[in-house]
Design a protein around this motif. Structure first.
Motif, PDB file in Angstrom:
ATOM      1  N   UNK A 121      -9.780 -25.044  -1.765  1.00 12.77           N
ATOM      2  CA  UNK A 121      -8.689 -25.336  -0.840  1.00 12.77           C
ATOM      3  C   UNK A 121      -9.276 -25.955   0.424  1.00 12.77           C
ATOM      4  N   UNK A 122      -8.698 -27.061   0.853  1.00 15.76           N
ATOM      5  CA  UNK A 122      -9.081 -27.685   2.116  1.00 15.76           C
ATOM      6  C   UNK A 122      -7.815 -27.766   2.979  1.00 15.76           C
ATOM      7  N   UNK A 123      -7.897 -27.212   4.172  1.00 20.36           N
ATOM      8  CA  UNK A 123      -6.737 -27.128   5.051  1.00 20.36           C
ATOM      9  C   UNK A 123      -7.050 -27.693   6.420  1.00 20.36           C
ATOM     10  N   UNK A 124      -6.030 -28.193   7.062  1.00 16.13           N
ATOM     11  CA  UNK A 124      -6.084 -28.579   8.459  1.00 16.13           C
ATOM     12  C   UNK A 124      -5.196 -27.573   9.176  1.00 16.13           C
ATOM     13  N   UNK A 125      -5.741 -26.861  10.148  1.00 17.35           N
ATOM     14  CA  UNK A 125      -4.991 -25.783  10.762  1.00 17.35           C
ATOM     15  C   UNK A 125      -4.727 -25.988  12.239  1.00 17.35           C
TER      16      UNK A 125
END
Length: 176
Positions: A121-125
């Motif tokens: 999982x790759x997220x921008x938070x």
């Protein structure tokens, strides 16, 4: 401290990284400064995610349901309240993160291939303590932890959890 390896892709801006080990010499935490070079492009995605077929979603704290008090459930819970953009593994941001992270992983855990995980999982938070209970960070957020997905079970015969990868690129400078 570990130096930048020869031949690292141009989109990887990190020069070195630090590793914290436990008393038995096992790696616990890796810290890297200036990880990706394309900060402006990532900020552009954050400002207009729909141009990349993405959208901001709202995430909540996962309550600790073994206590009855709703405030205490949040304080003992985990997760991050705030907005996130989830990148598919084929998105260039996810590909760049994996490519820039693999040499670090190889140095710390030789033979571990990030592209062979059970889940990635790759997220921008976009996260701030304002949405937290009491306006402060939870202990679960301030201490190193893992994101194990127990839906995958364990590998036999070792009973180890299969390898997984989760990254969150936190927005700080340059995001309006």
């Amino acid at each position: 401290s570990w130096p930048r390896p020869e031949g690292l892709a141009d989109h990887c801006c990190w020069k070195s990284f630090e590793t914290l080990h436990d008393s038995d010499g096992r790696p616990l935490l890796v810290s890297v400064e200036d990880f990706l070079c394309a900060a402006e492009d990532i900020v552009e995605i954050a400002n207009q995610p729909w141009k990349d077929g993405l959208a901001w979603t709202k995430d909540e704290i996962h309550r600790f349901t073994e206590v009855s008090d709703p405030v205490e459930q949040l304080l003992r819970g985990n997760g991050w309240p705030g907005a996130r953009v989830h990148f598919q593994n084929s998105h260039w941001v996810a590909e760049h993160v994996t490519a820039c992270l693999q040499p670090i992983v190889e140095a710390v855990w030789p033979g571990f291939d990030l592209r062979q995980t059970a889940q990635t999982q790759h997220l921008l938070g976009l996260i701030s303590p304002e949405n937290q209970p009491g306006g402060t960070w939870l202990d679960a957020q301030r201490t190193p932890h893992n994101d194990i997905n127990w839906n995958f079970g364990v590998l036999k015969p070792s009973n180890f959890v299969p390898p997984m990868l989760a990254t969150v690129l936190s927005l700080t400078k340059g995001f309006r």
